[in-house]
Design a protein around this motif. Structure first.
Motif, PDB file in Angstrom:
ATOM      1  N   ASP A 148      38.409  40.650  32.111  1.00  0.00           N
ATOM      2  CA  ASP A 148      38.786  40.802  33.520  1.00  0.00           C
ATOM      3  C   ASP A 148      40.226  41.274  33.667  1.00  0.00           C
ATOM      4  OD1 ASP A 148      39.947  38.516  32.571  1.00  0.00           O
ATOM      5  OD2 ASP A 148      39.539  37.289  34.331  1.00  0.00           O
ATOM      6  N   GLN A 149      40.882  41.576  32.564  1.00  0.00           N
ATOM      7  CA  GLN A 149      42.215  42.187  32.643  1.00  0.00           C
ATOM      8  C   GLN A 149      42.403  43.032  31.381  1.00  0.00           C
ATOM      9  OE1 GLN A 149      44.965  38.859  32.874  1.00  0.00           O
ATOM     10  NE2 GLN A 149      45.091  38.626  30.670  1.00  0.00           N
TER      11      GLN A 149
ATOM     12  N   VAL B 201      47.597  43.134  28.728  1.00  0.00           N
ATOM     13  CA  VAL B 201      48.159  42.021  29.507  1.00  0.00           C
ATOM     14  C   VAL B 201      47.975  40.717  28.736  1.00  0.00           C
ATOM     15  CG1 VAL B 201      47.947  40.725  31.655  1.00  0.00           C
ATOM     16  CG2 VAL B 201      47.810  43.223  31.696  1.00  0.00           C
ATOM     17  N   SER B 202      46.785  40.511  28.190  1.00  0.00           N
ATOM     18  CA  SER B 202      46.560  39.298  27.387  1.00  0.00           C
ATOM     19  C   SER B 202      47.520  39.271  26.202  1.00  0.00           C
ATOM     20  CB  SER B 202      45.119  39.259  26.884  1.00  0.00           C
ATOM     21  OG  SER B 202      44.219  39.240  27.966  1.00  0.00           O
TER      22      SER B 202
ATOM     23  N   ASP C 196      45.054  32.796  31.613  1.00  0.00           N
ATOM     24  CA  ASP C 196      46.460  33.106  31.365  1.00  0.00           C
ATOM     25  C   ASP C 196      47.017  32.113  30.346  1.00  0.00           C
ATOM     26  OD1 ASP C 196      46.410  35.242  33.083  1.00  0.00           O
ATOM     27  OD2 ASP C 196      46.984  34.064  34.842  1.00  0.00           O
TER      28      ASP C 196
ATOM     29  N   LYS D 158      51.789  35.021  35.346  1.00  0.00           N
ATOM     30  CA  LYS D 158      51.874  36.382  35.909  1.00  0.00           C
ATOM     31  C   LYS D 158      53.346  36.704  36.219  1.00  0.00           C
ATOM     32  CE  LYS D 158      47.194  36.942  37.100  1.00  0.00           C
ATOM     33  NZ  LYS D 158      46.514  36.381  35.953  1.00  0.00           N
TER      34      LYS D 158
ATOM     35  N   ARG E 148      35.761  33.916  37.989  1.00  0.00           N
ATOM     36  CA  ARG E 148      36.705  34.816  38.659  1.00  0.00           C
ATOM     37  C   ARG E 148      37.753  34.025  39.447  1.00  0.00           C
ATOM     38  NH1 ARG E 148      33.412  37.732  42.118  1.00  0.00           N
ATOM     39  NH2 ARG E 148      32.638  38.911  40.353  1.00  0.00           N
TER      40      ARG E 148
ATOM     41  N   ASN F 182      43.578  31.968  36.260  1.00  0.00           N
ATOM     42  CA  ASN F 182      44.705  32.688  36.876  1.00  0.00           C
ATOM     43  C   ASN F 182      45.863  31.735  37.155  1.00  0.00           C
ATOM     44  OD1 ASN F 182      43.172  35.225  37.206  1.00  0.00           O
ATOM     45  ND2 ASN F 182      41.879  33.887  38.438  1.00  0.00           N
TER      46      ASN F 182
ATOM     47  N   ARG G  29      39.462  38.196  27.214  1.00  0.00           N
ATOM     48  CA  ARG G  29      39.074  38.423  28.605  1.00  0.00           C
ATOM     49  C   ARG G  29      38.646  39.868  28.828  1.00  0.00           C
ATOM     50  NH1 ARG G  29      43.888  35.677  32.077  1.00  0.00           N
ATOM     51  NH2 ARG G  29      42.637  36.509  33.784  1.00  0.00           N
TER      52      ARG G  29
END
Ligand SMILES: CN1c2c(nc(N)[nH]c2=O)NC[C@@H]1CNc1ccc(C(=O)N[C@@H](CCC(=O)N[C@@H](CCC(=O)N[C@@H](CCC(=O)O)C(=O)O)C(=O)O)C(=O)O)cc1
Ligand SMILES: N[C@@H](CCS)C(=O)O
Ligand SMILES: [Zn+2]
Length: 760
Positions: free
Chosen positions: A574-575, A579-580, A532, A400, A389, A395, A572
């Motif tokens: 976790d998003q 977005v990926s 990312d 982003k 995380r 990240n 992922r």
């Protein structure tokens, strides 16, 4: 005590033992006994790996495909193979793979058409489609399942036979004569009942009956079929665990909970919202099996979070609570311990099939004995979850920020298609009915061997590159001799159209042995999208520009699109997937612009998996299509009018997604159509699809060489639907699985057909 179980285990083998045994048998290098031996050895190894669970799946092993296994168990063999006199396993392979007319091993003197393959729900696994007609009859052949059951028993395995349920079996099949598949249910159910009787007489207590169709939007007829089916199968001789997976039951939940079965398994990862309604709706003596460990992904489970969910449920249900992975583990690699080269951080975040089963065992121990006894294990798990995380490798603020700055203009071409088409035609000067191929040429044993030697360090980078350049030169030479109009470099340097890009993008990890079965003996190693995404350097430009130096003809740059990279990777959790996907789109956009800068005038961006990413429920389609199409547009549409963008899609029905296909706004789309006799083009015709189309004129999945007449006939059919000036001539898909000896005569006929069309 909580009961632990598994729904299915990967059968290809941690080192792809089944693949090699199958191919050795098919190539005549070993016999049936050796193949059967490998099957037995793998089953034994796989059961041993699952020891410690209360119930282990039996019957999940397959020499090719579990749906085809069910067709044989139910005696539903296509008419064309019924007169076969040899070993039933050979007949099974005839349906799975087809036979050319020249095989001469069964005395029948004719070829056999392979069964159609299609995607298993929303996975990248392909099954052999059951064939039905009004006259289909069924008869039981339980030998495969009973033999495996005896084998398991002899090894002391607590066996839970697994079969595909009657409604889903009909649901995933195809009627060949337009008759209703549901009309066959009354004929099918007695055979299922007979099978359950046979299992009961062998002392089986629980049978897992898979009904994944229950997570889709069912027409009323299909929904009603469930009640009839399970009424008939509820003979009281065995207990039935009805297994649903891949999604939420939602409106089918009351129906599923009312069926007269002794247990219901639900996907508690993708259908977590079903849990409370299911507890409320299930009869008080029915088992509820919760699939709490994700069987579709490779991330470690957050055990504390799952225990937070399960503990109160356990307190309410007691022994009625079972736990398992969300679905069969067929869709994940076998063993993380094989991955000695994986970066330590990333490795600590992962769990493959064996590790997922350890998680199930741990969860059960914590539920039965309390978390305190497992403090060390739970702390280690918590540390891994926190490390993932908080990792700066996951990240990245600059990615982003790039995503936040995306606006609609990024996805728009400079001018509308007609203007672009004019400029492109002026530059490319292609003939009418231009010929091209989809990208890959045969991935020969020599190419694979060279890559293996490179990986082992026996070949240095320079020598490896030289070997791949020689392959590119060969492919270009062959295409020149054939007289194709738009050439490709042949993709020799790519182990796979997705893994190759995963290996080069930052934010991705890749494995050494993370094989997942795609169909039969064919496997893929989905790369792992963990963070990312950035593109540190150009990924394809060197190969394409080299290929362009070898010819005056236009060379297509060849890329895989963001949606396909996403759909064929482990991604992922976790998003949001969207977005990926947009991150991938920005990376591919850079590559497209670099190709353009390097003088490449035609760029193909494959989106083979665009359609298969559609959610199982139609009500969720528009959201997916919105971000998927936008991702493609961002990747593709930064180029000048003069640069021609192609896209390619296989495995697609287009009728219900036509507006989205048109929205992608590719200058040329090549599609798989030959097996449908060009009927897929009707969708483009009735939609008045405005841009250019290359309908595939021969089926690359078959070893058969298409004749010039056959191709001309298909092109004439295409011409009735699409104006001639917008038609291209190309195969259905890439040629990587074929041999040069098949490719050359087939393309010769294709080029000859195109030339004849031009003259006409
Ligand atoms: C278009 N398709 C694809 C899908 N998904 C993808 N991720 N990629 C796709 O292309 N889904 C839908 C379809 C599925 N179709 C196919 C078709 C063919 C294959 C296939 O042939 N797979 C190969 C593995 C490919 C690969 O990654 N090869 C590596 C490793 C080579 C290797 O195994 N080497 C051996 C030694 C060499 C030898 O003796 O052959 C070794 O390491 O031991 C590479 O090229 O480097 C397969 O063999 O199954 C898959 C899906
Ligand atoms: N360019 C790829 C597309 C496969 S779908 C190939 O030709 O293999
Ligand atoms: Zn394709």
């Amino acid at each position: 005590m909580v009961t632990t179980h598994n729904l299915g285990f990967p059968r290809i083998g941690a080192q792809r033992e089944l693949k090699f045994a199958l191919e050795a048998y098919w190539n005549g290098k070993s016999g049936l006994d050796a193949l059967r031996d490998t099957g037995r050895r793998l089953r034994k190894t796989h059961w041993a790996g699952q020891q410690g669970l209360d119930l282990l799946p039996v019957g999940d092993f397959s020499f090719y495909d579990q749906v085809l296994d069910m067709s044989f168990t139910l005696g539903n063999l296509p008419e064309r193979v019924r007169d076969f006199r040899g070993d039933p396993l050979d007949n099974y392979f005839r349906v799975a793979r087809g036979r050319s007319a020249s095989h001469g091993d069964c005395g029948c003197g004719h070829g056999v058409q392979a069964g159609e393959m299609t995607k298993w729900f929303d996975t990248n696994y392909h099954y052999i489609v059951p064939e039905f007609s009004a006259s289909t009859s069924f008869s039981l052949d339980a030998s495969r399942l009973l033999e495996q059951l005896d084998e398991a028993r002899a090894l002391g395995i607590p066996a839970k036979p697994v079969i595909l349920g009657p409604v889903s079996y009909l649901f995933v099949g195809k009627s060949k004569d337009g008759s209703s598949r549901l009309d066959l249910l009354p004929r099918l159910l007695p055979v299922y009942a007979e099978l359950l009787d046979a299992l009961a007489s062998r002392g089986v207590e629980w049978v897992q009956i898979d009904e994944p169709a229950l997570v889709t939007e069912l027409d009323p007829g299909w929904a009603q079929a469930y009640a009839a089916a399970y009424q008939a199968l509820n003979t009281g001789k065995v207990k039935i665990l009805l297994a649903t997976y891949f999604g939420q039951l939602l409106e089918n939940l009351p129906l599923a909970c009312a069926l007269p079965v002794q247990g219901l398994h639900i996907d508690a990862v993708n259908g977590a919202a079903d849990i409370e309604p299911a507890i409320a709706a299930l009869p008080r003596d029915t088992v509820l099996s919760l699939g709490v460990v994700n069987g579709r992904n490779i991330w470690k489970t957050d055990l504390n979070r799952v225990l937070d969910l399960l503990e109160p449920i356990h307190a309410r249900l007691g022994d009625r609570l079972w736990i398992a992975p969300s679905c069969s583990l067929l869709h994940v690699p076998v063993d993380l311990n094989s991955e000695t080269a994986l970066d330590g951080d990333i490795r600590s975040w992962l769990a493959f099939a064996l590790q997922k089963l350890d998680e199930i065992k741990l969860l059960a121990r914590a539920l039965d004995g309390g978390r305190a006894a497992l403090r060390a294990e739970l702390q280690a798990n918590q540390a891994a979850i926190a490390s993932r995380r908080n990792s700066p490798r996951v990240n990245k603020p600059q990615v982003k920020a790039a995503l936040a700055s995306i606006d609609a203009a990024l996805g728009r071409r400079q001018s509308p298609y007609p203007l672009r088409a004019e400029k492109q035609a002026g530059l490319l000067k292609l003939p009418a009915f231009p010929t091209t191929t989809i990208g890959s040429f045969p991935q020969t044993a020599e190419i694979r061997q060279a890559r293996l030697r490179f990986r082992k360090g026996e070949l240095d980078l320079a020598a490896y590159k030289e070997a791949m350049r020689a392959e590119i030169a060969l492919a270009v030479r062959e295409q020149e001799v054939l007289g194709l109009d738009v050439l490709v470099h042949g993709e020799p340097e790519r182990n796979d159209m997705v893994e190759y890009f995963g290996e080069q993008l930052e934010g991705y990890a890749f494995t050494q042995y993370g094989w997942v079965q795609s169909y039969g003996s064919r496997c893929v190693k989905p790369p792992i999208l963990f963070g990312d995404i950035t593109r540190p350097q150009a990924m394809t430009v060197e190969w394409i520009t080299y290929a362009q130096t070898l010819t005056q003809k236009p060379m297509k740059g060849m890329l895989t699109g963001p949606v396909t990279i996403l759909n064929w990777s482990f991604v992922r959790d976790d998003q949001p997937r969207s977005v990926s996907c947009l991150q991938l789109a920005l990376a591919i956009r850079q590559e497209v612009l670099d190709l353009e800068k390097a003088g490449v005038r035609i760029i193909q961006i494959d989106e083979a998996a665009l359609r298969e990413g559609l959610p199982l429920r139609k009500s969720q389609w528009s959201d997916y299509l919105g971000w998927a199409v936008e991702s493609f547009r961002i990747a593709a549409n930064g180029v000048r009018d003069e640069t021609q963008i192609h896209t390619h899609m296989c495995y697609s029905e287009f009728n219900d997604i036509m507006p989205s296909i048109a929205d992608m706004d590719a200058d040329v789309i090549t599609i798989e159509t030959s097996r449908s006799d060009m009927e897929l083009l009707d969708a483009f015709d009735s939609f008045n699809y405005p841009n250019e189309i290359g309908p595939g004129v021969y089926d690359i999945h078959s070893p058969n060489i298409p004749t010039q007449e056959h191709i001309s006939d298909l092109m004439r059919k295409a011409g009735r639907r699409i104006p001639a000036e917008r038609l291209w001539v190309n195969p259905d898909c890439g040629l990587k699985t074929r041999a040069w000896s098949e490719v050359i005569p087939a393309l010769k006929n294709m080029v000859a057909a195109a030339r004849a069309l031009r003259e006409a």
